[in-house]
Write a protein that holds these residues in place. Structure first.
Motif, PDB file in Angstrom:
ATOM      1  N   LYS A  61       1.558 -23.453  66.249  1.00 44.17           N
ATOM      2  CA  LYS A  61       2.045 -21.942  65.785  1.00 44.17           C
ATOM      3  C   LYS A  61       3.579 -21.796  65.955  1.00 44.17           C
ATOM      4  O   LYS A  61       4.203 -22.587  66.760  1.00 44.17           O
ATOM      5  N   GLU A 105       5.646 -23.647  59.781  1.00 43.85           N
ATOM      6  CA  GLU A 105       4.115 -23.782  60.222  1.00 43.85           C
ATOM      7  C   GLU A 105       3.645 -24.767  58.872  1.00 43.85           C
ATOM      8  O   GLU A 105       2.789 -25.751  59.143  1.00 43.85           O
ATOM      9  N   GLU A 127      -4.938 -26.767  69.146  1.00 47.29           N
ATOM     10  CA  GLU A 127      -3.696 -26.082  69.491  1.00 47.29           C
ATOM     11  C   GLU A 127      -2.724 -26.673  70.408  1.00 47.29           C
ATOM     12  O   GLU A 127      -3.040 -26.834  71.553  1.00 47.29           O
TER      13      GLU A 127
END
Length: 442
Positions: free
Chosen positions: A133, A277, A427
């Motif tokens: 992110k 991103e 992530e």
């Protein structure tokens, strides 16, 4: 045509194809009969020229065409019956090189067959899709870089000497042989020292000047200067320094955002986050692709065409040699022998290339005309002002079209594999992603 197998070792194949003199003559006569209605010859009505005369007049040329068609037809029939595909263009040569009309035609064909690719259970493939992110820190860092690239200048304290990177505002008059020349004068000209926007040697002589100082800069115009009457000439520029300014990063505010086409600073931040991103996603895809290919490489094993491996190993060795010797642009260098490491890498590339091609064919993966056009347009941007010529070059060059098509096809096959495989999202931080990307070069 009679076909006899002479070699069948691994993927290597060899055959002789024999066309009798009678078969060849029959083919010649069939082609002449087909052309006869349209032939005109002095002394005969159209379509009434006797076949023996046509044979005498055109037989030799038609015989070559008939021979080529017979060989091509026999090859096509052979591959269809055998269910094989050659790894490269088959080598075809006449066995009886002293052939003359009336002799049988004997041709030798050799090639390496593409191997049978085993079925792969794609559900056994596992890979990670890293997700990063764009946080506030990453966006702020990008903003700082934008501000630096959009630098402003502010006046230095009066009496301060100009440094490399500073902007000096000058009036100047240029002279050659004591005479001012057209285009050699300007007022209030802002010049960034170190920008190399002026004649070589000009900017360096202004380092150290102060406001209100007059400086005579002596330079020589390059021999290849665009103005022929100045090329190679010595010149003097009398410069009056009106301002010395130091570079400062632009303020991070709405005004900066407007410079980059955004309505406000918040809107610019959103654009930066989206761009970051997208960049992270592209890098993460490359990492996932390597993971998928590593998995596939361990799942399959089949015989490889030796000529394909040899060609790939030579290409790898040649490319790496040039990377290590960047000063050598041409091919005037010693012969480069592939190492065992090159051969191992070549085997992996050939194996995965054949596997991906097979998976794509079975999944009916297609590269659309729109995708090809987009690829050509992206390449054409590298040749500003010559886009049309590049498009025409691609249209006339099947090899170039294949080079553009191959990576698109491969990416679509990877997408197909990913849709069948077990892909887990994870992530991670930007630093972790960068480390994984660095590993791709190992």
């Amino acid at each position: 045509m009679q076909v006899t197998e002479t070699l069948n070792e691994g993927l290597k194949r060899g055959y002789t194809m024999k066309l009798s003199a009678k078969e060849l003559d029959d083919k010649v006569m069939d082609k002449l009969k087909e052309a006869q209605p349209d032939v005109e010859m002095k002394g005969f009505r159209k379509g009434k020229v006797p076949l023996p005369l046509l044979k005498k007049q055109f037989g030799e040329r038609v015989m070559g065409e008939a021979m080529q068609e017979a060989v091509d037809g026999a090859m096509s029939q052979h591959f269809e019956e055998k269910g094989e595909r050659p790894a490269a263009e088959p080598a075809v040569k006449m066995v009886n090189e002293d052939w003359k009309p009336g002799d049988d035609v004997e041709v030798e064909m050799t090639y390496e067959a593409l191997p049978d690719i085993p079925e792969v259970d794609l559900s056994k493939v596992k890979a990670e899709k890293l997700v990063v992110k764009a946080g506030d820190a990453e966006v702020d860092e990008a903003l700082q870089n934008l501000a630096s690239s959009a630098q402003d200048f502010k006046d230095r304290k009066k009496g301060t000497k100009a440094k490399d990177g500073d902007q000096v505002t000058i009036d100047f008059v240029g002279r050659v042989d004591g005479e001012a020349f057209e285009g050699g004068s300007a007022e209030d000209y802002p010049l960034t020292l170190g920008s190399n926007s002026f004649i070589p040697g000009f900017e360096e002589q202004l380092v150290g000047v102060k406001v209100d100082e007059e400086k005579v800069v002596k330079v020589s115009f390059p021999e290849e200067y665009q103005a022929p009457h100045l090329a190679g000439k010595d010149a003097e520029f009398t410069c009056t320094v009106k301002a010395v300014k130091e570079p400062v990063a632009a303020e991070i505010d709405d005004a900066l955002a407007e410079k980059f086409g955004a309505e406000s600073l918040d809107a610019l931040k959103e654009q930066i986050a989206e761009r970051l991103e997208a960049e992270y996603a592209g890098a993460a895809r490359a990492v996932m692709k390597r993971g998928i290919l590593d998995q596939l490489d361990g799942l399959v094993s089949f015989e490889l065409p030796p000529s394909m491996v040899e060609a790939e190993a030579n290409q790898i060795a040649h490319q790496l040699w040039h990377e290590e010797n960047p000063d050598v642009e041409g091919h005037d260098h010693p012969e480069i022998e592939p190492t065992d490491e090159h051969k191992t890498l070549a085997e992996r590339r050939v194996r995965l290339g054949l596997l991906l091609a097979d998976l794509g064919q079975k999944a009916e993966v297609q590269v659309t005309d729109q995708e090809m056009t987009q690829a050509v347009m992206e390449q054409a941007r590298q040749y500003p002002g010559q886009e049309r010529e590049f498009f025409e070059f691609v249209q006339k060059n099947p090899q170039m079209r294949q080079q553009l098509r191959a990576p698109i096809f491969e990416d679509k096959v990877i997408d197909h594999i990913a849709s069948e495989a077990k892909i887990t999202e994870k992530e991670v931080s930007k630093d972790k992603l960068e480390k994984e990307v660095e590993k791709l070069e190992d």
